[in-house]
Structure formats: C-alpha cells, structure tokens
Design a protein around this motif. Sequence first.
Motif, PDB file in Angstrom:
ATOM      1  N   VAL A 164       0.210  -3.077  -0.316  1.00  0.00           N
ATOM      2  CA  VAL A 164       0.607  -4.098  -1.284  1.00  0.00           C
ATOM      3  C   VAL A 164       2.117  -4.289  -1.202  1.00  0.00           C
ATOM      4  CG1 VAL A 164       0.636  -4.831  -3.698  1.00  0.00           C
ATOM      5  CG2 VAL A 164      -1.223  -3.371  -2.859  1.00  0.00           C
ATOM      6  N   TYR A 165       2.548  -5.535  -1.089  1.00  0.00           N
ATOM      7  CA  TYR A 165       3.967  -5.891  -1.199  1.00  0.00           C
ATOM      8  C   TYR A 165       4.062  -6.993  -2.242  1.00  0.00           C
ATOM      9  CZ  TYR A 165       5.488  -3.264   2.924  1.00  0.00           C
ATOM     10  OH  TYR A 165       5.796  -2.259   3.808  1.00  0.00           O
ATOM     11  N   LEU A 166       4.740  -6.698  -3.348  1.00  0.00           N
ATOM     12  CA  LEU A 166       4.794  -7.661  -4.441  1.00  0.00           C
ATOM     13  C   LEU A 166       6.237  -7.946  -4.825  1.00  0.00           C
ATOM     14  CD1 LEU A 166       2.488  -9.027  -6.073  1.00  0.00           C
ATOM     15  CD2 LEU A 166       3.020  -7.457  -7.920  1.00  0.00           C
ATOM     16  N   GLY A 167       6.558  -9.234  -4.942  1.00  0.00           N
ATOM     17  CA  GLY A 167       7.873  -9.648  -5.409  1.00  0.00           C
ATOM     18  C   GLY A 167       7.874  -9.795  -6.920  1.00  0.00           C
ATOM     19  N   VAL A 168       8.772  -9.079  -7.589  1.00  0.00           N
ATOM     20  CA  VAL A 168       8.920  -9.160  -9.048  1.00  0.00           C
ATOM     21  C   VAL A 168      10.411  -9.172  -9.340  1.00  0.00           C
ATOM     22  CG1 VAL A 168       8.437  -8.091 -11.274  1.00  0.00           C
ATOM     23  CG2 VAL A 168       6.780  -7.870  -9.405  1.00  0.00           C
TER      24      VAL A 168
ATOM     25  N   ILE B 137      -4.194  -4.900   7.010  1.00  0.00           N
ATOM     26  CA  ILE B 137      -4.379  -5.789   5.857  1.00  0.00           C
ATOM     27  C   ILE B 137      -3.316  -5.468   4.814  1.00  0.00           C
ATOM     28  CG2 ILE B 137      -5.900  -6.424   3.934  1.00  0.00           C
ATOM     29  CD1 ILE B 137      -8.275  -5.705   5.753  1.00  0.00           C
ATOM     30  N   VAL B 138      -2.672  -6.502   4.295  1.00  0.00           N
ATOM     31  CA  VAL B 138      -1.702  -6.349   3.212  1.00  0.00           C
ATOM     32  C   VAL B 138      -1.954  -7.433   2.169  1.00  0.00           C
ATOM     33  CG1 VAL B 138       0.721  -6.344   2.542  1.00  0.00           C
ATOM     34  CG2 VAL B 138       0.069  -5.403   4.767  1.00  0.00           C
ATOM     35  N   LEU B 139      -1.995  -7.036   0.912  1.00  0.00           N
ATOM     36  CA  LEU B 139      -1.968  -7.996  -0.186  1.00  0.00           C
ATOM     37  C   LEU B 139      -0.506  -8.232  -0.530  1.00  0.00           C
ATOM     38  CD1 LEU B 139      -4.923  -6.917  -0.339  1.00  0.00           C
ATOM     39  CD2 LEU B 139      -4.812  -7.331  -2.798  1.00  0.00           C
ATOM     40  N   ALA B 140      -0.057  -9.461  -0.391  1.00  0.00           N
ATOM     41  CA  ALA B 140       1.366  -9.757  -0.571  1.00  0.00           C
ATOM     42  C   ALA B 140       1.540 -10.985  -1.445  1.00  0.00           C
ATOM     43  CB  ALA B 140       2.040  -9.978   0.778  1.00  0.00           C
ATOM     44  N   GLY B 141       2.597 -10.972  -2.245  1.00  0.00           N
ATOM     45  CA  GLY B 141       2.858 -12.127  -3.103  1.00  0.00           C
ATOM     46  C   GLY B 141       3.909 -11.844  -4.137  1.00  0.00           C
ATOM     47  N   GLY B 142       3.707 -12.406  -5.325  1.00  0.00           N
ATOM     48  CA  GLY B 142       4.694 -12.251  -6.380  1.00  0.00           C
ATOM     49  C   GLY B 142       4.059 -12.357  -7.747  1.00  0.00           C
TER      50      GLY B 142
ATOM     51  N   ASN C 282      -0.840  -1.277 -10.337  1.00  0.00           N
ATOM     52  CA  ASN C 282      -2.105  -1.637 -10.974  1.00  0.00           C
ATOM     53  C   ASN C 282      -3.077  -2.274  -9.980  1.00  0.00           C
ATOM     54  OD1 ASN C 282      -2.200  -0.936 -13.843  1.00  0.00           O
ATOM     55  ND2 ASN C 282      -0.373  -2.198 -14.043  1.00  0.00           N
ATOM     56  N   ILE C 283      -2.566  -3.058  -9.044  1.00  0.00           N
ATOM     57  CA  ILE C 283      -3.426  -3.620  -7.994  1.00  0.00           C
ATOM     58  C   ILE C 283      -4.022  -2.496  -7.157  1.00  0.00           C
ATOM     59  CG2 ILE C 283      -3.417  -4.946  -5.842  1.00  0.00           C
ATOM     60  CD1 ILE C 283      -1.344  -6.815  -7.179  1.00  0.00           C
ATOM     61  N   SER C 284      -3.187  -1.546  -6.755  1.00  0.00           N
ATOM     62  CA  SER C 284      -3.664  -0.428  -5.940  1.00  0.00           C
ATOM     63  C   SER C 284      -4.715   0.395  -6.676  1.00  0.00           C
ATOM     64  CB  SER C 284      -2.490   0.465  -5.548  1.00  0.00           C
ATOM     65  OG  SER C 284      -1.573  -0.222  -4.747  1.00  0.00           O
ATOM     66  N   ILE C 285      -4.473   0.673  -7.963  1.00  0.00           N
ATOM     67  CA  ILE C 285      -5.411   1.453  -8.765  1.00  0.00           C
ATOM     68  C   ILE C 285      -6.737   0.716  -8.932  1.00  0.00           C
ATOM     69  CG2 ILE C 285      -5.837   2.343 -11.099  1.00  0.00           C
ATOM     70  CD1 ILE C 285      -2.722   2.808 -11.217  1.00  0.00           C
ATOM     71  N   LYS C 286      -6.666  -0.563  -9.269  1.00  0.00           N
ATOM     72  CA  LYS C 286      -7.866  -1.349  -9.550  1.00  0.00           C
ATOM     73  C   LYS C 286      -8.770  -1.485  -8.327  1.00  0.00           C
ATOM     74  CE  LYS C 286     -10.577  -4.539 -11.474  1.00  0.00           C
ATOM     75  NZ  LYS C 286     -11.610  -4.167 -12.454  1.00  0.00           N
TER      76      LYS C 286
ATOM     77  N   HIS D 217      -4.714   2.304  -0.643  1.00  0.00           N
ATOM     78  CA  HIS D 217      -3.944   3.534  -0.508  1.00  0.00           C
ATOM     79  C   HIS D 217      -2.867   3.464   0.567  1.00  0.00           C
ATOM     80  CE1 HIS D 217      -7.791   5.022  -2.423  1.00  0.00           C
ATOM     81  NE2 HIS D 217      -6.858   5.293  -3.318  1.00  0.00           N
ATOM     82  N   GLY D 218      -2.592   2.266   1.070  1.00  0.00           N
ATOM     83  CA  GLY D 218      -1.404   2.078   1.892  1.00  0.00           C
ATOM     84  C   GLY D 218      -0.184   2.004   0.982  1.00  0.00           C
ATOM     85  N   VAL D 219       0.967   1.651   1.519  1.00  0.00           N
ATOM     86  CA  VAL D 219       2.164   1.559   0.685  1.00  0.00           C
ATOM     87  C   VAL D 219       1.963   0.492  -0.392  1.00  0.00           C
ATOM     88  CG1 VAL D 219       3.680   2.312   2.553  1.00  0.00           C
ATOM     89  CG2 VAL D 219       3.352  -0.132   2.158  1.00  0.00           C
ATOM     90  N   ALA D 220       2.593   0.697  -1.538  1.00  0.00           N
ATOM     91  CA  ALA D 220       2.593  -0.292  -2.624  1.00  0.00           C
ATOM     92  C   ALA D 220       4.046  -0.493  -3.018  1.00  0.00           C
ATOM     93  CB  ALA D 220       1.755   0.178  -3.801  1.00  0.00           C
ATOM     94  N   HIS D 221       4.695  -1.470  -2.402  1.00  0.00           N
ATOM     95  CA  HIS D 221       6.127  -1.665  -2.576  1.00  0.00           C
ATOM     96  C   HIS D 221       6.423  -2.911  -3.401  1.00  0.00           C
ATOM     97  CE1 HIS D 221       7.463   0.907   1.133  1.00  0.00           C
ATOM     98  NE2 HIS D 221       6.934   1.616   0.160  1.00  0.00           N
ATOM     99  N   THR D 222       7.464  -2.817  -4.214  1.00  0.00           N
ATOM    100  CA  THR D 222       7.922  -3.941  -5.023  1.00  0.00           C
ATOM    101  C   THR D 222       9.293  -4.373  -4.535  1.00  0.00           C
ATOM    102  OG1 THR D 222       6.680  -3.182  -6.942  1.00  0.00           O
ATOM    103  CG2 THR D 222       8.511  -4.680  -7.360  1.00  0.00           C
TER     104      THR D 222
END
Length: 415
Positions: A101-105, A183-188, A144-148, A152-157
Amino acid sequence: MRKVVVTGLGCVSPIGNSVEETWASIRAGKSGIATITHYDASAFKVKYAAEVKNFEADKYMDPQSARKMARFSKYAVAAAKMALDDSNLTDNKEDLDNAAVYLGVGIGGLEITESSMKSYFDSGFKRMPPMTIPQLIPNEAAANISIKFGLHGVAHTIATACASGSDALGQALDNIRAGRSDIVLAGGAESTQNGFANLGFTVLQALSSKWADDPSKACRPFDKQRDGFVMGEGATILVLEEYEHAKARGAKIYAEFAGYGATCDGYHLTAPNPDGIMGARAMTLAMKDAGVKPEDVTYYNAHGTSTHLNDSGETAMLHMAFGEAAKKLHISSTKSMHGHCLGDAGALEAMICVKAIEEGYIPPTINLDEVDVEGGCDLDYTPNKGIDMNIDVAMSGNFGFGGHNGIVVFKKVSE
C-alpha cells in the motif's frame, strides 16, 4: 523494465461515492461544491466546500472498525474495497498477502485533532478521547487498508501536501518496477472539512469566499474571476499491477502507468517559484520516464487550483516543458467540479486520466467563462464542455506547499 498497469479503481469523492458516479458527474460537468454541512460554518468567512455526500461507512466495513477511524481513513478503506472488487482480487488471499500500500495523505485526521484539543482544553488538560492519536496520524489510513484486507507488503504514507497522491503513485510504480511487489494499492485520502482547516487556509488567503450565493460557480480555474481554491475531500485507490502478472490472472487492464517525475522548487513554504522551472522539469522527467514526447500527450489534467499564482504558473510550466506542442495540448482542471482534495488530489485526477483514456473523453473545466489571457493563461483549457476524442497518452500534475511537484503519465495499453 517491468511494465505496470492499472487493473482496479475505487473512489469516494465530492461528486460521487464510486468511480461510476464520479465519472458520470465529470462527463455531465456537475459541480460538487455547496454550502458546508459537516460543521456549523456560520461564523466563518468561507461557507462552502466540496464535501463527500451521503457516505455510508457500514457498506464497506463493520461499524466497530468505522468508529475507530477518522473520516479520511473511512474513505480510504471504502475506496480500497471498491478497487479490489473491481480488480477481482478481493478473495485472492495469496496475491493480497504480498500486496503493498502506498497512500498519499497531506494532513490526516484534522477533525479528530480539533475535537480532541477542545476536550483537552475544556477539561483543564485532563481528558481526551483514548483513540485520538491512532485516529489522527496520517499513516493510519494505509494501516487500516492493510488490516482490513490482509495486505502484508509495505504500507507507506507519503506526505507532500497537494502532491501526496501523485507521489504515492510514483513510489508505487518504482516499487513494482524494482520487483519488490507485483500488486500495489496506491492512491490518496484526505478530509479536512472542519473549522480549524477552514480558518487555517483562510488566513493564508488561499480559499475562495465570494460565491456564497452560488457555490457551484466558486471554483473557476484559469478564469478572470477566480478568487481561490475550494476545499474538497475523499479517497481514490488504483490497483497497480505488473503487466505479466495481470495477464496471467486474466485481469481487466485499464491503462499502463507509464511514467513519473518529481522535483522540489526549494523556494518557499507556500508559494510556487514564479519561474516554474522545477515544475516544468518534473513534467519533462515524467515524459522521459514514460518514453513519450510532448507531441504524444493528448490530455493534461491540470493542478488548476483556481488561484492566481497556480494557474498562471502552471501555464508557464507547460510552455517550458511542451514547447510548441503546448498550443495543441488539451488541458482541463476537474477541480472546477470536485474541488481541491489535497492529499487525494493527485490520485483522483490520475483516476480521471485513466477513465479519459478508457472512454476517449477530454473532461471540461467548468465555470471557465472568460480565460485570463492577460494574467498569463493562454492555452486550451477545454472550457465548459468536454470533447470526445481518442487519447493515447494522458498526464496529470499536482504541486504542493513546500514546492513539491509530482507528475504522472498514463498510456493506452498496447501489446
């Protein structure tokens, strides 16, 4: 180099609680800007915003989990659920176990900060809600995305102000290219719809305030009557996947995520460098990374905030980066409809680029009644009406406080 494609989309925005609703509003030129309802804004100079409407968290998560999340986290989990469903990955435990997961916040749970500080002061520094810190810190949406979903890859903000969503996508692109993830879930994600943020941006003279009689007209990028940006909110998730991996599982492929470029002005805390050189360099780097020339780019989704400094400065960047090709470039600022979603802006506008490629449609810049040519806005911004046409390459740019410049490039997929 490993090729990266988009195989899923999810979105909660001020103009729709799904990708389909958001895109339909874009095609209809519909504004999501209205009088503020999330809090009592009667005492504030700015009384309108682009709020998410009729969002029901219980559709995407259990009520107990939702109660422990700030709004930006709820939006992010909902968008992730939609994107995973869209990509047919929701029940694929093997692939999700290794996904990242890569999320922009840009800011995080600011409404939690506001309410908890009130409790802190009102109690004589003795009380605040116990979940204050886990709700407000920016990394909790990715967590929360990773938990839900069991990722289990990186979860970076990534926190680069208004460029956060673009930069999160860019970091995800590099992760897959490097072979770290398939596979990466990416966004904001962002929600700063509260009085604290309202006043904070107002004292910077950044927000539009003169359109209270008709808020739908308030965000008017590149227009002579623009007077500031309109605060939005929401979350957008793109499922990014290595091309061969996507093909092997028979995934639907929306577009190729082909390039990313980023720079920093190194100039000022809030104002962009008026010479625009570093923003233009980020555009050039992104095109080089994508293997395209300026004349190959059909559509550019502008940062287009409806502020005087941004709109003229971004136009200057386009002239520098595209040269003569800038005159033929189709440009629009969809912020005219969904407002400025801060940390989610780059992700939402990237999703719009992907849909533009898929459907062959240049979105409009609404409220563009008189282009501010004298103010340095002299390109084609697609005023008020979209255009049906083939799009092989689309680009999106976002620029944040601190001089952060992030550019992403998408291509129509070819074998």
